[in-house]
Design a protein around this motif. Structure first.
Motif, PDB file in Angstrom:
ATOM      1  N   ALA A  32       0.816  -1.205  -0.159  1.00 27.57           N
ATOM      2  CA  ALA A  32       0.006   0.131   0.010  1.00 27.57           C
ATOM      3  C   ALA A  32       0.936   1.250  -0.152  1.00 27.57           C
ATOM      4  CB  ALA A  32      -0.964   0.065   1.106  1.00 27.57           C
ATOM      5  N   PRO A  33       1.990   1.184   0.816  1.00 33.77           N
ATOM      6  CA  PRO A  33       2.755   2.632   0.822  1.00 33.77           C
ATOM      7  C   PRO A  33       3.495   2.679  -0.455  1.00 33.77           C
ATOM      8  CG  PRO A  33       3.270   1.194   2.784  1.00 33.77           C
ATOM      9  CD  PRO A  33       2.484   0.211   1.682  1.00 33.77           C
ATOM     10  N   PRO A  34       3.843   4.092  -0.945  1.00 32.21           N
ATOM     11  CA  PRO A  34       4.585   4.457  -2.260  1.00 32.21           C
ATOM     12  C   PRO A  34       5.635   3.967  -1.981  1.00 32.21           C
ATOM     13  CG  PRO A  34       4.185   6.450  -0.896  1.00 32.21           C
ATOM     14  CD  PRO A  34       3.333   5.045  -0.291  1.00 32.21           C
ATOM     15  N   ALA A  35       6.310   3.769  -3.316  1.00 33.41           N
ATOM     16  CA  ALA A  35       7.743   3.051  -3.466  1.00 33.41           C
ATOM     17  C   ALA A  35       8.806   3.670  -2.538  1.00 33.41           C
ATOM     18  CB  ALA A  35       8.196   2.889  -4.922  1.00 33.41           C
ATOM     19  N   ILE A  36       8.528   4.838  -2.445  1.00 31.88           N
ATOM     20  CA  ILE A  36       9.697   5.827  -1.416  1.00 31.88           C
ATOM     21  C   ILE A  36       9.790   5.379   0.079  1.00 31.88           C
ATOM     22  CG2 ILE A  36       8.176   7.899  -0.891  1.00 31.88           C
ATOM     23  CD1 ILE A  36      10.688   9.557  -1.135  1.00 31.88           C
ATOM     24  N   VAL A  37       8.458   4.810   0.473  1.00 31.04           N
ATOM     25  CA  VAL A  37       8.417   4.263   2.015  1.00 31.04           C
ATOM     26  C   VAL A  37       9.163   3.058   2.150  1.00 31.04           C
ATOM     27  CG1 VAL A  37       6.734   3.828   3.890  1.00 31.04           C
ATOM     28  CG2 VAL A  37       6.406   5.917   2.135  1.00 31.04           C
ATOM     29  N   ALA A  71      -1.733   0.629  -5.878  1.00 31.47           N
ATOM     30  CA  ALA A  71      -2.094   0.653  -7.200  1.00 31.47           C
ATOM     31  C   ALA A  71      -2.812  -0.857  -7.228  1.00 31.47           C
ATOM     32  CB  ALA A  71      -0.730   0.114  -8.017  1.00 31.47           C
ATOM     33  N   ILE A  72      -2.728  -1.629  -6.319  1.00 32.15           N
ATOM     34  CA  ILE A  72      -3.483  -2.951  -6.159  1.00 32.15           C
ATOM     35  C   ILE A  72      -4.554  -3.083  -4.983  1.00 32.15           C
ATOM     36  CG2 ILE A  72      -3.635  -5.546  -5.801  1.00 32.15           C
ATOM     37  CD1 ILE A  72      -1.514  -5.778  -7.800  1.00 32.15           C
ATOM     38  N   ALA A  73      -3.759  -2.469  -3.992  1.00 31.22           N
ATOM     39  CA  ALA A  73      -4.559  -2.783  -2.601  1.00 31.22           C
ATOM     40  C   ALA A  73      -4.177  -1.563  -1.768  1.00 31.22           C
ATOM     41  CB  ALA A  73      -4.127  -3.942  -1.665  1.00 31.22           C
ATOM     42  N   LYS A  74      -5.472  -0.950  -1.100  1.00 32.69           N
ATOM     43  CA  LYS A  74      -5.223   0.315  -0.246  1.00 32.69           C
ATOM     44  C   LYS A  74      -4.676  -0.257   1.056  1.00 32.69           C
ATOM     45  CE  LYS A  74      -8.700   2.752  -2.557  1.00 32.69           C
ATOM     46  NZ  LYS A  74     -10.261   3.402  -2.241  1.00 32.69           N
ATOM     47  N   GLU A  80      -5.918  -9.288   2.027  1.00 30.28           N
ATOM     48  CA  GLU A  80      -6.743  -9.869   1.525  1.00 30.28           C
ATOM     49  C   GLU A  80      -6.546 -10.032  -0.107  1.00 30.28           C
ATOM     50  OE1 GLU A  80     -11.680  -8.984   0.320  1.00 30.28           O
ATOM     51  OE2 GLU A  80     -10.591  -7.598   1.395  1.00 30.28           O
ATOM     52  N   ALA A  81      -5.761  -9.035  -0.543  1.00 38.56           N
ATOM     53  CA  ALA A  81      -5.005  -9.273  -2.038  1.00 38.56           C
ATOM     54  C   ALA A  81      -4.158 -10.411  -2.389  1.00 38.56           C
ATOM     55  CB  ALA A  81      -4.597  -7.898  -2.435  1.00 38.56           C
TER      56      ALA A  81
END
Length: 351
Positions: A32-37, A71-74, A80-81
């Protein structure tokens, strides 16, 4: 990881007997976090390429689809994803999965204990070994637990100065799922939210502060809205978990499974390393931005710890009533902390 050590690891994996024909796997990894995290960053820059190299030593190839930044899961949806096979590998933020992963919330109900994230990695591994039921929770949701990433302690960013916990009384404070426990008993109004929304929510007056790691307060811009930073040392937690869909895992050869497990263990160490580097860098930037820094004294930390409800006792009682070994988890965590010469301000297992 040093190139020589990686070469030795690849050689060891290649030496494993191959029991199945080589395969070309198409795998999706989600976070869920962006790639920078950090959880996503270390997965993208270390885990994925390292597993791919080791897969080749097994005679396999992996074609990855990398889905970060919701992008897929919040937030709260990655477990769950992976369960549904939408993602094959997941970076699970456990603090948003209180209902499904209740035993994995243990550190958030025993704050102010572990300061060093490297020590937390060791303690977490030991607790899981003593109480296997923690990892078995993931199996209920169709996935295999590989490793956890320990965070540095959250500290407190607010729009007002904090010298003692009573200063929070009447203020609305955001909190990330189970990590909001740190605010209970202070007189503050807890608002469940995510770190990613902290800047906007504070700026818009939805709440007045947020407990967050300084290296996350930078990319999420929390410090731009909350100009007071208080070092509270709530304690290290093991928030992120790396998992693999169980059906996907069953298709892996013993060699590839070893590659995944070995790389996941190293992912945990890289996780702490990256965060430690970012701590120094972002602390300097945030100080220069005009944020006012303060540190709670040891005595105030103890007062805060003692003002909290009997978090571990309440948590354990509720889970024991459901047949889950929460008391064993509390006992194991505190025993491991003491084994590491830690003297906590509150004896959570003796209440």
């Amino acid at each position: 990881m040093r190139k020589g050590a990686l070469a030795l690891s690849l050689a060891a994996i290649a030496a494993l007997p191959q029991t199945a024909a080589a395969k070309d796997y198409k795998l999706t990894v989600a976070a869920a976090p962006p790639a920078i995290v950090t959880p996503a960053f270390v997965t993208k820059t270390f885990f994925v390429p390292t597993v791919s190299k080791r897969a080749k030593a097994c005679g396999d190839t992996i074609t990855w689809t990398q889905a970060y930044g919701q992008a897929i899961a919040k937030f709260g949806e990655t477990l769950e994803a992976v369960e549904e096979g939408v993602a094959h590998v997941g970076v699970i933020l456990r603090n948003f999965e209180e209902a499904k992963l209740p035993l994995d919330q243990y550190a958030s109900v025993m704050p102010f204990v572990v300061a060093d994230p490297n020590v937390m990695v060791e303690i977490d591994a030991a607790v899981r070994k003593k109480v296997p039921a923690i990892n078995k929770m993931y199996e209920r949701y169709g996935q295999i637990y590989l490793a956890g990433g320990a965070e540095h302690s959250m500290q407190l960013f607010t729009t007002f100065p904090v010298k003692r916990y009573e200063d929070l009384k009447g203020h609305k404070i955001g909190g990330s799922g189970s990590l909001g426990n740190y605010i209970r008993g202070t007189g503050a109004v807890l608002v469940n939210s995510s770190m990613q929304d902290s800047y906007t929510s504070i700026k818009n007056g939805l709440f007045d502060g947020y407990p967050i790691m300084i290296y996350l307060a930078f990319p999420y811009k929390t410090y731009q809205a909350a100009k007071y930073y208080t070092v509270t040392n709530f304690g290290s937690t093991s928030v992120a978990a790396l998992t693999v869909n169980a059906k996907t895992w069953a298709t892996f050869s013993p060699c590839l499974k070893k590659a995944f497990r070995q790389t996941a263990a190293e992912w945990s160490k890289q996780y702490v390393k990256v965060n430690t580097q970012r701590m120094g860098k972002f602390t300097g930037i945030i100080k220069k931005s005009g944020v006012k820094f303060a540190t709670l004294s040891k005595a105030e930390r103890k007062r805060w710890a003692m003002a909290l409800p009997a978090l571990s006792k309440q948590w354990a009682a509720a889970l024991e009533a459901k047949g889950l070994p929460a008391n064993a988890v509390v006992k194991a965590f505190m025993e491991e902390a003491r084994a590491h010469k830690i003297v906590p301000p509150r004896e959570w297992d003796k209440e």
